[in-house]
Structures are given as C-alpha cells and as structure tokens.
Design a protein around this motif. Structure first.
Motif, PDB file in Angstrom:
ATOM      1  N   ASP A   1       0.780  -1.232   0.000  1.00 26.67           N
ATOM      2  CA  ASP A   1       0.000   0.000   0.000  1.00 26.67           C
ATOM      3  C   ASP A   1       0.816   1.288   0.000  1.00 26.67           C
ATOM      4  O   ASP A   1       0.263   2.363  -0.171  1.00 26.67           O
ATOM      5  N   TYR A   2       2.126   1.197   0.232  1.00 27.22           N
ATOM      6  CA  TYR A   2       2.941   2.401   0.403  1.00 27.22           C
ATOM      7  C   TYR A   2       4.207   2.372  -0.434  1.00 27.22           C
ATOM      8  O   TYR A   2       4.759   1.309  -0.733  1.00 27.22           O
ATOM      9  N   LEU A   3       4.669   3.566  -0.770  1.00 27.91           N
ATOM     10  CA  LEU A   3       5.983   3.798  -1.364  1.00 27.91           C
ATOM     11  C   LEU A   3       6.751   4.608  -0.339  1.00 27.91           C
ATOM     12  O   LEU A   3       6.296   5.661   0.085  1.00 27.91           O
ATOM     13  N   LEU A   4       7.912   4.096   0.063  1.00 28.25           N
ATOM     14  CA  LEU A   4       8.724   4.769   1.082  1.00 28.25           C
ATOM     15  C   LEU A   4      10.057   5.153   0.468  1.00 28.25           C
ATOM     16  O   LEU A   4      10.709   4.333  -0.179  1.00 28.25           O
ATOM     17  N   VAL A   5      10.458   6.405   0.673  1.00 28.23           N
ATOM     18  CA  VAL A   5      11.731   6.907   0.171  1.00 28.23           C
ATOM     19  C   VAL A   5      12.563   7.349   1.371  1.00 28.23           C
ATOM     20  O   VAL A   5      12.134   8.205   2.144  1.00 28.23           O
ATOM     21  N   VAL A   6      13.737   6.747   1.520  1.00 28.20           N
ATOM     22  CA  VAL A   6      14.650   7.104   2.602  1.00 28.20           C
ATOM     23  C   VAL A   6      15.891   7.713   1.973  1.00 28.20           C
ATOM     24  O   VAL A   6      16.564   7.079   1.167  1.00 28.20           O
ATOM     25  N   THR A   7      16.172   8.963   2.317  1.00 24.78           N
ATOM     26  CA  THR A   7      17.393   9.623   1.849  1.00 24.78           C
ATOM     27  C   THR A   7      18.311   9.842   3.038  1.00 24.78           C
ATOM     28  O   THR A   7      17.865   9.851   4.178  1.00 24.78           O
ATOM     29  N   ASP A   8      19.585  10.025   2.778  1.00 25.52           N
ATOM     30  CA  ASP A   8      20.591  10.184   3.826  1.00 25.52           C
ATOM     31  C   ASP A   8      20.543   9.012   4.796  1.00 25.52           C
ATOM     32  O   ASP A   8      20.501   9.184   6.008  1.00 25.52           O
ATOM     33  N   ALA A   9      20.558   7.797   4.256  1.00 20.47           N
ATOM     34  CA  ALA A   9      20.425   6.600   5.091  1.00 20.47           C
ATOM     35  C   ALA A   9      21.616   6.407   6.016  1.00 20.47           C
ATOM     36  O   ALA A   9      21.504   5.752   7.048  1.00 20.47           O
TER      37      ALA A   9
END
Length: 152
Positions: A31-39
């Motif tokens: 159900d979701y799109l997750l974007v993680v930056t600066d991991a």
C-alpha cells in the motif's frame, strides 16, 4: 529496526527495496511507497506515500540531445581559443559543466503525488529494476514514450 520498518503500519511488510545512487533507498509495500534519503546519517529523511495518492511516475533517461550540444559547445570553445583565449575557455568550461550536469541527471525518476506541490525526485541505482517494480502498480511513462506520443 530500520527507518522503513518503523514507518510501515503493523502487518505491512516491504515487498521490494531498491537502492538510490545518491544514497538511501526506495521500498515498496502493498500500500505504500517509502523513500529514505541520507540513510547513512543518524536521522534519515523518510517520505511515506500511499500508492493510491501517486498520480504519475516519470522516468527521464539520459538526454542525448543536450549531451551533444554540450560536446559541441566544448568543441567550439576549444576551437575559438586561438581567437580569444578567455572567451574560448569560458565556452569550453560551460560546455563541460553542462555535460557533467546532464550525465549526473540521467535516470531521474519523478513521482507526482496528489496534494503535493513538488514531485518527489529520486535517482535509482538501477532505473530498469525500479520501473519494473512499479509497473504492475502504476502506469509508468518514460520521457521517450511521451515525446513519441506528442509527435504523433
């Protein structure tokens, strides 16, 4: 636990996780799109978007036309160094910077979300794998396909 696991509601699991060229990752659940930056940092930036809110996903491939123009600008600058060294080097430098910028922006994916002014822009490490992961969920339109449709 990772930031992605913490951002998902109970019972949701990550179906696919893809890395970004700029660091971080993109994860897809049902159900979701997750974007993680600066991991790599202690406080990563996380953006969670419901797939129902995603209006359009556009994949921008390498801009060959702009790359050719940049190379021509470098060539013209080097050719005109004989007439005016400063002006010729300025043209060559501008062309080189333009070529670098064009190469750096290759494979850019823009995700337009309803109710959000600016689209989310990401640079996946593997653009084809990213497009294939989203294809069953959304109607992905590449910039090359749009140009063909507009010219028809």
């Amino acid at each position: 636990m990772t930031a992605i696991s913490d951002a998902l509601p109970d019972g949701e699991s990550v179906r696919e996780r893809l890395s970004l060229r700029t660091g971080g990752s993109v994860a897809l659940s049902d159900d979701y799109l997750l974007v993680v930056t600066d991991a790599d940092s202690d406080d990563p930036d996380l953006t969670r978007v419901a797939l129902d809110d995603v209006a359009e996903v556009t994949v921008e491939e390498f801009d060959t036309f702009l790359a050719v123009l940049s190379v021509l600008l470098v060539g013209y600058g080097l050719y005109s160094v004989r007439g005016s060294a400063l002006l010729g080097l300025a043209f060559a430098a501008f062309g080189a910077v333009s070529l670098y910028w064009t190469y750096r922006k290759r494979g850019k994916v823009r995700i337009r979300v309803e109710g959000r002014a600016k689209p989310i822009s990401v640079f996946p490490a593997d653009t084809d794998a990213f497009a294939e992961a989203l294809r069953p969920l959304l109607d992905i339109e590449s910039s090359d396909e749009r140009e063909d449709d507009e010219s028809a």
